[in-house]
Design an enzyme around this catalytic site. Structure first.
Site, PDB file in Angstrom:
ATOM      1  N   TRP A   1       0.683  -1.128  -0.211  1.00  0.00           N
ATOM      2  CA  TRP A   1      -0.113   0.189  -0.445  1.00  0.00           C
ATOM      3  C   TRP A   1       0.926   1.127   0.060  1.00  0.00           C
ATOM      4  O   TRP A   1       0.458   2.426  -0.623  1.00  0.00           O
ATOM      5  CB  TRP A   1      -1.294  -0.075   1.397  1.00  0.00           C
ATOM      6  CG  TRP A   1      -2.067  -0.919   0.390  1.00  0.00           C
ATOM      7  CD1 TRP A   1      -2.517  -1.890   1.356  1.00  0.00           C
ATOM      8  CD2 TRP A   1      -3.114  -1.207  -0.128  1.00  0.00           C
ATOM      9  NE1 TRP A   1      -3.458  -2.523   0.924  1.00  0.00           N
ATOM     10  CE2 TRP A   1      -4.048  -2.150  -0.113  1.00  0.00           C
ATOM     11  CE3 TRP A   1      -2.625  -0.006  -1.367  1.00  0.00           C
ATOM     12  CZ2 TRP A   1      -5.034  -2.740  -0.939  1.00  0.00           C
ATOM     13  CZ3 TRP A   1      -4.076   0.040  -1.863  1.00  0.00           C
ATOM     14  CH2 TRP A   1      -5.097  -1.995  -2.462  1.00  0.00           C
TER      15      TRP A   1
ATOM     16  N   ASP B   1      -1.980   7.668   6.204  1.00  0.00           N
ATOM     17  CA  ASP B   1      -2.779   6.174   5.686  1.00  0.00           C
ATOM     18  C   ASP B   1      -3.565   5.286   6.657  1.00  0.00           C
ATOM     19  O   ASP B   1      -2.286   3.565   7.082  1.00  0.00           O
ATOM     20  CB  ASP B   1      -2.551   5.281   4.920  1.00  0.00           C
ATOM     21  CG  ASP B   1      -3.920   5.005   4.115  1.00  0.00           C
ATOM     22  OD1 ASP B   1      -4.394   4.245   4.301  1.00  0.00           O
ATOM     23  OD2 ASP B   1      -2.976   3.521   2.772  1.00  0.00           O
TER      24      ASP B   1
ATOM     25  N   LYS C   1     -12.744  -1.393   6.095  1.00  0.00           N
ATOM     26  CA  LYS C   1     -12.567  -2.379   7.216  1.00  0.00           C
ATOM     27  C   LYS C   1     -12.593  -1.660   9.053  1.00  0.00           C
ATOM     28  O   LYS C   1     -13.578  -2.763   9.595  1.00  0.00           O
ATOM     29  CB  LYS C   1     -11.021  -1.559   7.721  1.00  0.00           C
ATOM     30  CG  LYS C   1     -10.541  -2.311   6.420  1.00  0.00           C
ATOM     31  CD  LYS C   1      -9.524  -1.706   5.663  1.00  0.00           C
ATOM     32  CE  LYS C   1      -9.189  -1.648   4.415  1.00  0.00           C
ATOM     33  NZ  LYS C   1      -9.069  -3.146   3.714  1.00  0.00           N
TER      34      LYS C   1
HETATM   35  N1  PMP Z   1      -4.290   1.928   2.395  1.00  0.00           N
HETATM   36  C1  PMP Z   1      -4.627   0.416   2.297  1.00  0.00           C
HETATM   37  C2  PMP Z   1      -4.057   0.166   4.419  1.00  0.00           C
HETATM   38  C3  PMP Z   1      -5.989  -0.235   2.809  1.00  0.00           C
HETATM   39  O1  PMP Z   1      -6.016  -1.606   3.134  1.00  0.00           O
HETATM   40  C4  PMP Z   1      -6.308  -0.186   1.068  1.00  0.00           C
HETATM   41  C5  PMP Z   1      -7.378  -1.241   0.791  1.00  0.00           C
HETATM   42  N2  PMP Z   1      -7.349  -2.135   0.984  1.00  0.00           N
HETATM   43  C6  PMP Z   1      -6.162   0.825   0.149  1.00  0.00           C
HETATM   44  C7  PMP Z   1      -5.283   1.900   1.114  1.00  0.00           C
HETATM   45  C8  PMP Z   1      -6.854   1.446  -0.743  1.00  0.00           C
HETATM   46  O2  PMP Z   1      -8.423   1.774  -0.543  1.00  0.00           O
HETATM   47  P1  PMP Z   1      -9.756   2.151  -0.998  1.00  0.00           P
HETATM   48  O3  PMP Z   1      -9.880   0.594  -2.069  1.00  0.00           O
HETATM   49  O4  PMP Z   1     -10.301   2.721  -0.112  1.00  0.00           O
HETATM   50  O5  PMP Z   1      -9.134   2.774  -2.535  1.00  0.00           O
END
Ligand code: PMP
Length: 360
Positions: A102, A172, A196
């Site tokens: 991520w 994040d 989550k």
């Molecule tokens: N950052 C993290 C730490 C995540 O776990 C996720 C999704 N699993 C995201 C960003 C991306 O999020 P989204 O699908 O809501 O755009």
């Protein structure tokens, strides 16, 4: 059919109490004869729901007055762009910590808008640990320092808040927000996709220090401008009303559980139970992460081979333990233990694991 124990990383399990509450008022919300999904976001009834959700989130996280709380769309992925667009300002450069998939995605997006300095990377260690802060190459003139407190796929979680000096810290927190108390004042900006620990997907929560609102690039789309959204109470355009309402129910549920200190205690116990089961399995189950940085929320593990992993998944599914497959990019297994996963679910999982290992 009884509720399954759902270990999905996201969209993830929600508190049963919250789902029942939403169900009970789905067709007739507050005696209006309409669902909350079917009314104007600008109606006083909905604005009250929105403001209460914000007030409850502020209380849960003890968010100081000089921070704005925004309820936006575009997911956490959208924030990978919104953060640089809004915060790079005249400096045009930012520091990023690379601790897994991520953070890499956040880095790739930021590169579209400015100069990215990867101040430290866990790549050489296979992202199983976090490089020591003494080895980080931080730029004291960076517009901000971005990091990912919890890597949802790797199961790697910071046990401390990075020191960034005068440089605003951006986090994040998608997969760790609300799992324990957090010192919001240490951050310039926090963002988190909702699906989550907050509510359903379609909503992303941003907590931003007011003095950072004035740095946006002139090309920032209006809907993605923190300043404009803050000025309009996150209603510059139509917000995701149902997700916002449901997030509000989750915040109220968290308060009834005793707030984030109580959640932290519960989450610590749940994680300990699962890691003990892995570590005590004589090597049958393995988790590769440096024990100092093991995630409370996402616990990846492997079995001796893929055939056994497939059998494990099929039997677990049949036993009501759902969505235990690891992320498609890494394979293996992963159990996500967000706030709404009851301790009974983790106990059921570790009992199943012990029984499965015995039978092989
Ligand atoms: N950052 C993290 C730490 C995540 O776990 C996720 C999704 N699993 C995201 C960003 C991306 O999020 P989204 O699908 O809501 O755009």
């Amino acid at each position: 059919m009884p509720r399954a124990y759902n270990f999905c990383a996201g969209p993830a399990t929600l508190p049963e109490e919250v789902l029942r509450e939403a169900q009970s008022e789905l067709l007739d919300w507050q005696g209006t004869g309409m669902s909350v999904m079917e009314i104007s976001h600008r109606s006083s009834a909905f604005v009250a729901v929105a403001r209460q959700a914000e007030a409850d989130l502020r209380e849960l996280l003890a968010i100081p007055e000089h921070y704005k709380v925004l309820f936006l769309q575009g997911g956490a992925y959208g924030q990978f762009s919104m953060v640089p667009l809004n915060l790079l300002g005249g400096k045009g450069k930012a520091d990023y910590l690379d601790t897994g998939l991520w953070s890499q995605k956040a880095i790739a997006e930021a590169r579209r808008y400015g100069q990215v300095n990867v101040a430290a990377s866990g790549r050489d260690a296979g992202y199983t640990t976090i490089p020591e802060p003494a080895e980080w190459h931080l730029d004291p003139d960076a517009a901000y320092l971005h990091y990912t407190p919890n890597e949802t796929i790797g199961g790697l979680e910071f046990s401390y808040i990075p020191a960034s000096g005068e440089v605003p810290l951006v986090a994040d927190m998608s997969s760790t927000i609300l799992s324990r108390p957090v010192a919001v004042s240490r951050y310039g900006l926090i963002y988190a996709g909702a699906q989550k620990n907050i509510g359903p997907s379609g909503l992303v929560v941003v907590i931003v220090r007011e003095d950072l609102l004035e740095r946006a690039s002139p090309i920032t789309p209006s809907a993605f401008s923190y300043a404009l959204q803050a000025e309009h109470g996150s209603m510059l355009n139509t917000p995701p009303t149902f997700a916002w309402y449901l997030a509000g129910l989750v915040f109220r549920w968290l308060k009834r559980q005793g707030g984030l200190a109580a959640m932290a205690e519960r989450n610590r116990r749940k994680a300990e139970l699962l890691y003990s089961a892995i570590d005590g399995s004589g090597g049958f189950y393995r988790n590769p992460i440096d024990p100092r940085y093991r995630s409370w929320m996402n616990v990846p593990f492997t079995l001796p081979n893929e055939t056994l992993e497939q059998r494990f998944l099929a039997e677990a599914e049949a036993a009501g333990l759902k969505n235990l497959a690891g992320h498609r990019s890494v394979g293996g297994l992963r159990a996500s233990l967000y706030n709404a996963m009851p301790e009974a679910g983790v106990r059921a999982l570790v009992e199943f694991m012990a029984d499965f290992a015995r039978r092989q």
